[in-house]
Design a protein around this motif. Structure first.
Motif, PDB file in Angstrom:
ATOM      1  N   PRO A  31       5.542  -9.934   7.231  1.00 15.15           N
ATOM      2  CA  PRO A  31       4.224 -10.547   7.010  1.00 15.15           C
ATOM      3  C   PRO A  31       4.302 -11.812   6.166  1.00 15.15           C
ATOM      4  CG  PRO A  31       4.139  -8.167   6.675  1.00 15.15           C
ATOM      5  CD  PRO A  31       5.583  -8.534   6.823  1.00 15.15           C
ATOM      6  N   ASN A  32       3.609 -12.833   6.619  1.00 17.04           N
ATOM      7  CA  ASN A  32       3.590 -14.127   5.946  1.00 17.04           C
ATOM      8  C   ASN A  32       4.976 -14.761   5.862  1.00 17.04           C
ATOM      9  OD1 ASN A  32       1.872 -16.095   4.778  1.00 17.04           O
ATOM     10  ND2 ASN A  32       2.589 -15.564   2.729  1.00 17.04           N
ATOM     11  N   CYS A 116      -2.892  -3.318   4.034  1.00 14.29           N
ATOM     12  CA  CYS A 116      -2.917  -4.329   2.978  1.00 14.29           C
ATOM     13  C   CYS A 116      -3.353  -3.726   1.651  1.00 14.29           C
ATOM     14  CB  CYS A 116      -3.832  -5.487   3.360  1.00 14.29           C
ATOM     15  SG  CYS A 116      -5.588  -5.043   3.514  1.00 14.29           S
ATOM     16  N   VAL A 155      -2.205 -11.865   5.519  1.00 13.32           N
ATOM     17  CA  VAL A 155      -1.701 -10.873   6.465  1.00 13.32           C
ATOM     18  C   VAL A 155      -2.660 -10.651   7.628  1.00 13.32           C
ATOM     19  CG1 VAL A 155      -2.692  -8.898   5.225  1.00 13.32           C
ATOM     20  CG2 VAL A 155      -0.664  -8.585   6.652  1.00 13.32           C
TER      21      VAL A 155
END
Length: 201
Positions: A31-32, A116, A155
């Motif tokens: 993610p990211n 998250c 995200v």
């Protein structure tokens, strides 16, 4: 259109989409674009729908379709390319199942949202979960709700973009596999439209 030309078109279309699916799924693991969040990614990412369903499952139908678009399998085309068309039809069935798996998992992931954290805390104070799931208004159309997920950064957008790519590619792959099944069955029954000894589909 000649069944051989159609097969070649389908095969050459499926091949790059398979690699794009694999890349998209690999990006979802980070993610990211960061490696420190790999312990907090969704179940749908670990199901590897892009790597398996839209990726590896699609390589065999793609290659068989491309081969079916080549020269006949029996010498100079004595069987009218029926052998390769039959193999292409069978492999396209498995390809269709793989693409359906990719669509189902990606659709579920978009519906549930990402895993998250609601704050920047760690340890016992962290509030990890599917916080966007079950909102009265879908988070997909409510960009203000994206800010609720503070970790990993961005995200929500990351998941939406990549799972949307997988969903779209999976749907296209499913349609192409269905077309190739029909095209291959027609090729098995009627043979290729090419004349004996020609190499082009």
């Amino acid at each position: 259109m000649c069944t051989g030309k159609c097969s070649r078109f389908v095969g050459l279309s499926l091949l790059p989409m398979a690699f794009i699916s694999i890349i998209a799924n690999l990006l979802l693991i980070f993610p990211n674009g960061e490696t420190k969040w790999t312990d907090h990614i969704t179940l749908q990412v670990w199901l590897m729908s892009g790597i398996l369903g839209g990726g590896l499952f699609m390589l065999c139908p793609s290659c068989n379709a491309i081969r079916a678009g080549g020269k006949g399998c029996c010498g100079e085309g004595c069987c009218g390319n029926r052998c390769r068309m039959l193999r292409s039809a069978i492999s396209s069935i498995f390809g269709g199942l793989g693409s359906f798996y990719c669509v189902a998992v990606s659709g579920t992931a978009l519906n549930d949202g990402p895993l998250c954290n609601l704050n920047n805390q760690t340890g016992n104070q962290a509030k990890w979960g599917y916080h966007l799931k079950g909102l009265e208004n879908s988070y997909l159309f409510n960009k203000t709700s994206w800010d609720d997920c503070m970790q990993p950064p961005k995200v929500v957008l990351w998941n939406i973009v990549l799972f949307s790519i997988l969903l779209g590619i999976g749907a296209i792959q499913f349609v192409l596999c269905a077309i190739q099944i029909l095209n291959s069955l027609f090729g098995v029954m009627c043979g290729d439209c090419r004349k004996k000894g020609k190499n082009e589909g």
